[in-house]
Design an enzyme around this catalytic site. Structure first.
Site, PDB file in Angstrom:
ATOM      1  N   SER A 100      15.624  46.445  17.461  1.00  0.00           N
ATOM      2  CA  SER A 100      15.588  45.439  16.207  1.00  0.00           C
ATOM      3  C   SER A 100      14.706  46.150  14.905  1.00  0.00           C
ATOM      4  O   SER A 100      13.621  45.856  14.876  1.00  0.00           O
ATOM      5  CB  SER A 100      15.045  44.180  16.518  1.00  0.00           C
ATOM      6  N   LYS A 175      21.882  41.790  13.117  1.00  0.00           N
ATOM      7  CA  LYS A 175      21.015  41.432  14.153  1.00  0.00           C
ATOM      8  C   LYS A 175      19.754  40.543  13.482  1.00  0.00           C
ATOM      9  O   LYS A 175      19.455  39.540  14.029  1.00  0.00           O
ATOM     10  CB  LYS A 175      20.491  42.753  14.851  1.00  0.00           C
ATOM     11  N   LYS A 244       8.457  38.875  14.333  1.00  0.00           N
ATOM     12  CA  LYS A 244       8.818  40.069  13.531  1.00  0.00           C
ATOM     13  C   LYS A 244      10.253  40.232  12.911  1.00  0.00           C
ATOM     14  O   LYS A 244      10.376  40.535  11.758  1.00  0.00           O
ATOM     15  CB  LYS A 244       8.855  41.195  14.584  1.00  0.00           C
TER      16      LYS A 244
END
Length: 318
Positions: A100, A175, A244
């Site tokens: 990611s 994402k 995050k």
């Protein structure tokens, strides 16, 4: 001919993904900083070693790493040690970043790699450890269509839902937004369930009703029954990693000039939870954090609310 695949990052998600590649007949070279992960990978039939040692033996390298910073470091090392003449008898090397990562960093990496004739895709996944094990992940791919087509069979060994969503960086973009939506659903569901519990509605009953109504989501249908109501809190995806991802989504909205403060509010909740709960807390433990603030009253609540929301001007008090 058996394709040689490099896999860097044999963590909770990476290990089952690499195993599925082995089961699909690929010869997989793996690297990880965790020695126990290396030992497990070897027991599955993989070949381990520092990735610079096997770099010229593979046609494709998959990255499954915890941050853009680490992805950038690995890509820079690959660029520094890659010699195209050693691949003159093969197709160009392809790197697939399934981490990611920040979309802007992904685009920068694409430019650097293209100068070295290294092809690049961003292909983050969704579905968690359970779907990583069953090879039924959803994979969101950004990059050139030709490169995606070349890698489609390989990606199909890892996931069952493959989506080419646009140019390089698009996979990481969608994402980040997907995880923002997932976190928002989870936070709202946790607050709703605990509010109803205050009125003597059992959490199991609330979740059952939601799942037969329009308030349902993946959080109510899967996370609550599997990890929250059972109090196992072991989804395999950490609170810190979701924090995050939410920071990334918050920045995307901010840079776009979007007139909304919801991404900031959701980030603040998870950011404060990550500082309050254990360092290795599962993201589903946000349910326990919600119980620490939702229905407190009076002066003590005002103090706690200030602490919980101190990282943002867009706080919510109860």
């Amino acid at each position: 001919m058996i394709d040689n695949i490099g896999f860097i990052g044999l963590g909770k998600m990476g290990m089952p993904m690499a195993k599925n590649l082995l089961n699909s007949g690929y010869n997989v070279f793996g690297s990880d900083v965790n020695e126990s992960a290396i030992n497990e990978f070897q027991s599955l039939g993989g070949t381990s070693g520092k990735f610079l040692d096997w770099l010229h033996n593979v046609q494709t390298i998959i990255l499954m790493l915890p941050s853009s910073k680490i992805v950038n470091q690995v890509i820079d090392e690959i660029i520094d040690h890659y010699a195209s003449d050693q691949h003159s008898h093969q197709d160009h090397l392809v790197i697939i970043d399934m981490s990611s990562s920040y979309p802007d960093e992904t685009r920068k990496n694409f430019i650097k790699l293209e100068k070295k004739n290294i092809e690049f895709l961003d292909a983050p996944v969704s579905g968690g450890v359970k779907k990583a094990v069953s090879a039924t992940l959803t994979i969101m791919i950004g990059g050139k269509v030709e490169t995606f087509t070349k890698c489609k069979r390989l990606l199909g060994s890892i996931g069952s839902n493959l989506f080419h969503v646009g140019p390089i960086g698009s996979g990481h973009l969608i994402k980040a937004v997907n995880n923002y939506l997932s976190a928002t659903h989870l936070l709202a569901s946790c607050e709703a369930v605990q509010l109803l519990q205050n009125f003597e509605v059992e959490p199991e009953t609330a979740i059952h009703v939601f799942n037969q109504s329009t308030g349902r989501s993946s959080s109510t249908e899967y996370k609550f029954p599997s990890f929250i109501l059972t109090e196992s809190f072991d989804s395999g995806f950490s609170l810190e990693l979701l924090r995050k991802d939410l920071e990334m989504a918050k920045q995307l909205f901010l840079h776009a000039g979007a007139m909304t403060n919801l991404p900031q509010i959701v980030f603040d909740r998870f950011d404060n939870a990550s500082h309050t709960l254990d360092q290795d807390a599962d993201h589903t433990e946000i349910y326990q954090f919600v119980s620490s603030y939702l229905l407190k009253r009076g002066k003590s609540n005002e103090k706690d609310s200030e602490t919980i929301c101190s990282s943002s001007n867009s706080s919510i008090s109860f």
